[in-house]
Scaffold this motif. Structure first.
Motif, mmCIF file in Angstrom:
data_model
loop_
_atom_site.group_PDB
_atom_site.id
_atom_site.type_symbol
_atom_site.label_atom_id
_atom_site.label_comp_id
_atom_site.label_asym_id
_atom_site.label_seq_id
_atom_site.Cartn_x
_atom_site.Cartn_y
_atom_site.Cartn_z
ATOM 1 N N ASN A 62 -6.770 3.987 -18.883
ATOM 2 C CA ASN A 62 -6.925 4.756 -17.481
ATOM 3 C C ASN A 62 -6.658 5.985 -17.588
ATOM 4 O O ASN A 62 -7.477 6.845 -17.156
ATOM 5 N N LEU A 63 -5.520 6.441 -18.345
ATOM 6 C CA LEU A 63 -5.081 7.715 -18.568
ATOM 7 C C LEU A 63 -6.217 8.452 -19.145
ATOM 8 O O LEU A 63 -6.406 9.790 -18.789
ATOM 9 N N GLU A 64 -6.912 8.312 -20.401
ATOM 10 C CA GLU A 64 -7.983 8.822 -20.986
ATOM 11 C C GLU A 64 -9.018 8.872 -20.054
ATOM 12 O O GLU A 64 -9.763 10.015 -20.161
ATOM 13 N N LEU A 65 -9.444 7.843 -19.186
ATOM 14 C CA LEU A 65 -10.517 8.119 -18.425
ATOM 15 C C LEU A 65 -10.271 9.041 -17.325
ATOM 16 O O LEU A 65 -11.390 9.986 -17.147
ATOM 17 N N VAL A 66 -9.220 9.091 -16.737
ATOM 18 C CA VAL A 66 -8.688 10.201 -15.679
ATOM 19 C C VAL A 66 -9.053 11.737 -16.374
ATOM 20 O O VAL A 66 -9.432 12.560 -15.831
ATOM 21 N N THR A 67 -8.453 11.791 -17.676
ATOM 22 C CA THR A 67 -8.579 13.041 -18.413
ATOM 23 C C THR A 67 -9.971 13.227 -18.668
ATOM 24 O O THR A 67 -10.168 14.556 -18.436
ATOM 25 N N ILE A 68 -10.671 12.496 -18.946
ATOM 26 C CA ILE A 68 -12.174 13.025 -19.136
ATOM 27 C C ILE A 68 -12.850 13.368 -17.788
ATOM 28 O O ILE A 68 -13.553 14.426 -18.000
ATOM 29 N N MET A 243 -8.447 -6.682 -27.161
ATOM 30 C CA MET A 243 -7.676 -6.613 -26.068
ATOM 31 C C MET A 243 -6.421 -6.072 -26.606
ATOM 32 O O MET A 243 -5.770 -5.242 -25.996
ATOM 33 N N THR A 244 -5.609 -6.665 -27.745
ATOM 34 C CA THR A 244 -4.562 -6.209 -28.372
ATOM 35 C C THR A 244 -4.689 -4.704 -28.705
ATOM 36 O O THR A 244 -3.651 -3.988 -28.283
ATOM 37 N N TRP A 245 -5.741 -4.314 -29.149
ATOM 38 C CA TRP A 245 -5.840 -2.755 -29.407
ATOM 39 C C TRP A 245 -5.656 -1.865 -28.113
ATOM 40 O O TRP A 245 -4.865 -1.070 -28.132
ATOM 41 N N HIS A 246 -6.312 -2.180 -27.134
ATOM 42 C CA HIS A 246 -6.412 -1.662 -25.895
ATOM 43 C C HIS A 246 -5.016 -1.613 -25.250
ATOM 44 O O HIS A 246 -4.314 -0.641 -24.886
ATOM 45 N N HIS A 247 -4.359 -2.733 -25.343
ATOM 46 C CA HIS A 247 -3.102 -3.045 -24.716
ATOM 47 C C HIS A 247 -1.857 -2.009 -25.462
ATOM 48 O O HIS A 247 -1.103 -1.474 -24.933
ATOM 49 N N ASN A 248 -1.989 -2.206 -26.725
ATOM 50 C CA ASN A 248 -1.056 -1.261 -27.547
ATOM 51 C C ASN A 248 -1.280 0.216 -27.307
ATOM 52 O O ASN A 248 -0.276 0.803 -27.271
ATOM 53 N N ARG A 249 -2.527 0.786 -26.911
ATOM 54 C CA ARG A 249 -2.500 2.128 -26.774
ATOM 55 C C ARG A 249 -1.783 2.385 -25.609
ATOM 56 O O ARG A 249 -1.520 3.388 -25.008
ATOM 57 N N LYS A 250 -2.154 1.507 -24.407
ATOM 58 C CA LYS A 250 -1.523 1.475 -23.110
ATOM 59 C C LYS A 250 0.004 1.643 -23.088
ATOM 60 O O LYS A 250 0.813 2.585 -22.463
ATOM 61 N N VAL A 251 0.474 0.904 -23.817
ATOM 62 C CA VAL A 251 2.000 0.850 -24.251
ATOM 63 C C VAL A 251 2.508 2.208 -24.702
ATOM 64 O O VAL A 251 3.499 2.704 -24.485
ATOM 65 N N GLN A 252 1.780 2.460 -25.654
ATOM 66 C CA GLN A 252 2.225 3.817 -26.558
ATOM 67 C C GLN A 252 2.496 4.966 -25.618
ATOM 68 O O GLN A 252 3.031 5.748 -25.527
ATOM 69 N N GLU A 253 1.096 4.923 -24.429
ATOM 70 C CA GLU A 253 1.159 5.925 -23.820
ATOM 71 C C GLU A 253 2.205 6.074 -22.680
ATOM 72 O O GLU A 253 2.919 7.001 -22.274
ATOM 73 N N LYS A 255 5.157 5.216 -23.469
ATOM 74 C CA LYS A 255 6.336 5.408 -24.261
ATOM 75 C C LYS A 255 6.270 6.907 -24.209
ATOM 76 O O LYS A 255 7.427 7.620 -24.115
ATOM 77 N N THR A 256 5.075 7.729 -24.593
ATOM 78 C CA THR A 256 5.115 8.892 -25.010
ATOM 79 C C THR A 256 4.707 9.904 -23.876
ATOM 80 O O THR A 256 5.058 10.978 -23.872
ATOM 81 N N GLY A 257 4.144 9.294 -22.792
ATOM 82 C CA GLY A 257 3.542 10.057 -21.764
ATOM 83 C C GLY A 257 2.305 10.950 -22.273
ATOM 84 O O GLY A 257 1.885 11.770 -21.184
ATOM 85 N N THR A 258 1.827 10.635 -23.257
ATOM 86 C CA THR A 258 0.601 11.382 -23.633
ATOM 87 C C THR A 258 -0.481 10.679 -24.271
ATOM 88 O O THR A 258 -0.087 9.287 -24.589
ATOM 89 N N ILE A 259 -1.557 11.112 -24.422
ATOM 90 C CA ILE A 259 -2.636 10.369 -24.982
ATOM 91 C C ILE A 259 -2.908 10.308 -26.528
ATOM 92 O O ILE A 259 -2.254 11.328 -27.179
ATOM 93 N N ASP A 260 -3.238 9.330 -27.182
ATOM 94 C CA ASP A 260 -3.302 9.448 -28.678
ATOM 95 C C ASP A 260 -4.022 10.615 -29.248
ATOM 96 O O ASP A 260 -5.363 10.626 -28.972
ATOM 97 N N PRO A 261 -3.517 11.297 -30.123
ATOM 98 C CA PRO A 261 -3.953 12.401 -30.759
ATOM 99 C C PRO A 261 -5.559 12.166 -31.320
ATOM 100 O O PRO A 261 -6.442 12.933 -31.430
ATOM 101 N N LYS A 262 -5.728 10.894 -31.937
ATOM 102 C CA LYS A 262 -6.836 10.548 -32.440
ATOM 103 C C LYS A 262 -8.109 10.648 -31.499
ATOM 104 O O LYS A 262 -9.235 10.673 -31.577
ATOM 105 N N PHE A 263 -7.833 10.380 -30.309
ATOM 106 C CA PHE A 263 -8.725 10.391 -29.045
ATOM 107 C C PHE A 263 -9.382 11.989 -29.128
ATOM 108 O O PHE A 263 -10.618 11.971 -29.132
#
Length: 273
Positions: A62-68, A243-253, A255-263
């Motif tokens: 959701n954070l990445e979508l809003v950013t886009i 589902m696991t991949w997507h969930h882990n990215r949300k958890v990381q967001e 924790k860090t408050g930022t989007i994955d740099p790979k994005f």
């Protein structure tokens, strides 16, 4: 579906005028128009409409979508325009379009600003075009493209209405003006199953399975909003992995408050190719 809506009453609702959708039929576009009408009446605060199908999986959080959407600066996402061949025109479009419009084709998947949706519901150009296209198959592949890519249509938030000088440098870095960005990730294989990792095709598109996951998470992440032709019933393990991949990215967001740099890196790579 009614029971699910009761669980999420604030942001989920059923269309007031449901449509029996048949592939290739105008009913597909009619269903989208029904939802657009409901959305305009339901809320005055939303800014973008994104149409989805029942066989897709989100490639963004959701954070990445809003950013886009913020970095689009109000611009629509309508890919193409793809070339309209004589064969396509004979089968799917009339000989002449009203208002001096030229024929165009695009994907059925779009993201439209609120003003564009309001235009579709109320403009004379849109209403006339819809009335004409209802007699032709696959109208959803032409309708959005014709409005988006004809300058004289004055379609809100289109590439012709878009003001690039209003964008800051970060948007150029992000690559949102790149034609490599797509509303959907798809693997086109024609009728050649050997080109499809899963060896299963649906209307010339590969069904997404386990063998496609490395491509999706390593290269296509950050280049599209969702994965198309990915029903959970085809290879359930692939769905579970995503589902696991997507969930882990949300958890990381969180924790860090930022989007994955790979994005962002995948965006830059897409704009270079």
């Amino acid at each position: 579906m009614r029971s699910l809506v009761k669980c999420l009453p604030n942001n989920v609702f059923l269309a007031s005028n449901p449509v029996d959708v048949k592939w290739g039929n105008f009913s597909l576009l009619r269903a989208e128009l029904s939802c657009m009408r409901d959305l305009l009446a339901r809320s005055g605060t939303w800014k973008y409409l994104i149409n989805l199908t029942g066989e897709e999986f989100p490639l963004v959080t959701n954070l990445e979508l809003v950013t886009i959407l913020k970095r689009l600066g109000g611009r629509n996402i309508v890919d193409g325009p793809y070339k309209v061949t004589d064969k396509h025109k004979v089968r799917r479009l009339p000989d002449e379009l009203p208002f001096g419009l030229k024929p165009f084709k695009s994907s059925t998947h779009v993201a439209l600003c609120r003003e564009a949706v309001n235009y579709i519901m109320n403009s004379n150009i849109s209403k006339t075009l819809l009335n004409l296209l209802q007699h032709y198959p696959f109208a959803e592949e032409s309708f959005f493209a014709i409005l988006e890519h004809n300058q004289n249509a004055n379609f809100p938030c289109s590439r012709h209405q878009f003001q690039p000088e209003s964008h800051n440098s970060s948007q150029k870095i992000f690559g949102l003006n790149s034609v490599k960005f797509a509303p959907r990730y798809k693997q086109w294989a024609g009728f050649n199953k050997s080109k499809c990792p899963s060896k299963n095709l649906q209307r010339e598109i590969c069904m997404i399975g386990v063998k496609t996951l490395p491509e999706i998470v390593n290269k296509s992440y950050g280049r599209a909003l969702a994965v198309n032709k990915f029903p959970w019933t085809f290879e359930p393990m692939a769905w579970d992995c995503m589902m696991t991949w997507h969930h882990n990215r949300k958890v990381q967001e969180l924790k860090t408050g930022t989007i994955d740099p790979k994005f962002y890196q995948n965006w830059r790579n897409a704009s270079k190719t």
